[in-house]
Design an enzyme around this catalytic site. Structure first.
Site, PDB file in Angstrom:
ATOM      1  N   ASN A 192       0.812  -1.228   0.000  1.00 35.79           N
ATOM      2  CA  ASN A 192       0.000   0.000   0.000  1.00 35.79           C
ATOM      3  C   ASN A 192       0.842   1.273   0.000  1.00 35.79           C
ATOM      4  O   ASN A 192       1.957   1.258   0.464  1.00 35.79           O
ATOM      5  CB  ASN A 192      -0.922  -0.012   1.224  1.00 35.79           C
ATOM      6  CG  ASN A 192      -2.087  -0.951   0.992  1.00 35.79           C
ATOM      7  OD1 ASN A 192      -2.662  -0.966  -0.087  1.00 35.79           O
ATOM      8  ND2 ASN A 192      -2.411  -1.754   1.993  1.00 35.79           N
TER       9      ASN A 192
ATOM     10  N   HIS B 134      -7.914   1.233  -3.335  1.00 40.82           N
ATOM     11  CA  HIS B 134      -7.870   0.299  -2.207  1.00 40.82           C
ATOM     12  C   HIS B 134      -7.616   1.129  -0.945  1.00 40.82           C
ATOM     13  O   HIS B 134      -6.531   1.161  -0.396  1.00 40.82           O
ATOM     14  CB  HIS B 134      -6.763  -0.743  -2.412  1.00 40.82           C
ATOM     15  CG  HIS B 134      -6.583  -1.639  -1.222  1.00 40.82           C
ATOM     16  ND1 HIS B 134      -7.577  -2.475  -0.792  1.00 40.82           N
ATOM     17  CD2 HIS B 134      -5.553  -1.793  -0.352  1.00 40.82           C
ATOM     18  CE1 HIS B 134      -7.152  -3.117   0.295  1.00 40.82           C
ATOM     19  NE2 HIS B 134      -5.931  -2.714   0.579  1.00 40.82           N
TER      20      HIS B 134
END
Length: 334
Positions: A131, A187
């Site tokens: 991420n 996301h």
């Protein structure tokens, strides 16, 4: 037996990789007749731990694992790759601004993109998990201009699976009875889990999820926030981020790229937005519904989008645009 494929997993000493590597090695991702050369990359301080992972993989005595290579060098890790699973990234530490996180990760994914460009096969499939996954994926792709943009995707399958399972739990069916949920966008907590086009199998018949549930306020409220915040809920409960479920989602994502999606079913993945028909700006790495055939994904076209969905889709596109702009400032100076 086929020729072996070279598969890289980065962040290989971490806990997601620990749950993922066995699935890759035992044939449940690339098939039971596909030999694998597994390459494990991590940072130098993690090499001791990585040696332990290497020993365990050897001790699994997996017939498909032709070789396992553990390294901290990009020129070794990225050589002649067929598949790269980029799990490693700089985690967000307490008190860290998202901007600082982006900056640290731009550096990592610029370097890994350049290594893909220099050492990997041009046909390599790149899956980004670390991420912020969407923007990390875009950064890597921009840094590897001779590898087709379409070969890069990021993981939103975990969100997709979470959405599926929430619907299944609510209806008292198995997750397998629910199909065609969609995760739109980033996301992050702005992602939009959309079940307007999802179907559920009830008593042998396929029914729309809205029709089956008859609970619009839950579907437009608690369901969405539960999926958006599920990662945080797992961390709060377990004191560690999702690993088993993330590894399962990565396996699903790669298996679908490799073998295609079942007839009549689509899945969610973060892909380059160029040429989409849903009004999402070009040049974003955005999660869409896709179908996959011959290792090539295509957008699912022509799904009607209502006003509620439109607003949510635009919101997450806006966040991705801002992330991209911040990342690209760092990219040009990195």
């Amino acid at each position: 037996m086929s020729e072996p494929i070279r598969v890289l997993v980065t962040g290989a000493a971490g806990q997601i990789a620990y749950s993922l590597l066995y699935s890759i090695g035992n044939g449940s991702v690339f098939g039971k007749d596909q030999p694998i050369i597994l390459v494990l990359l991590d940072i130098t301080p993690m090499m001791g731990v990585l040696d332990g992972v290497l020993m365990e993989l050897q001790d699994c005595a997996l017939p498909l694992l032709q070789d396992v290579i553990a390294t901290d060098k990009e020129e070794v890790a990225f050589k002649d790759l067929d598949v790269a699973v980029l799990v490693g990234s700089m985690p967000r530490r307490e008190g860290m601004e998202r901007k600082d996180l982006l900056k640290a990760n731009v550096k990592i994914f610029k370097s890994q993109g350049a290594a893909l460009e220099k050492y990997a096969k041009k046909s390599v499939k790149v899956i980004v998990v670390g991420n912020p996954a969407n923007t990390n994926c875009l950064t890597a792709s921009k840094s590897a201009p001779s590898i087709p943009k379409e070969n890069f995707s990021c993981l939103t399958r975990l969100d997709h699976n979470r959405a599926k399972s929430q619907i299944a739990l609510k209806l008292g069916v198995t997750a397998d009875d629910v199909k065609n949920v969609i995760i739109w966008g980033n996301h992050s907590s702005t992602q939009y889990p959309d079940v307007n086009h999802a179907k559920v199998k009830l008593q042998g018949k396929e029914v729309g999820v809205y029709e089956a549930l008859k609970d619009d306020s839950w579907l437009k409220g608690e369901f969405i926030t539960t999926v958006q915040q599920r990662g945080a809920a797992v961390i709060k409960a377990r004191k560690l981020s999702s690993a088993m479920s993330a590894a399962k989602a990565i396996s699903d994502h790669i298996r679908d790229i490799w073998f295609g999606t079942p007839e009549g079913e689509f899945v969610s993945m973060g892909v380059i937005s160029d040429g989409n028909s849903y009004g999402v700006p070009d040049d974003l790495l955005y999660s869409f519904p896709v179908v996959i055939k011959n290792k090539t994904w295509k957008f699912v076209e022509g799904l009607p989008i209502n006003d509620f969905s439109r607003e949510k889709m635009d919101l997450t596109a806006k966040e991705l645009t801002e992330e991209k702009e911040t990342a690209f400032e760092f990219l040009s100076s990195a």
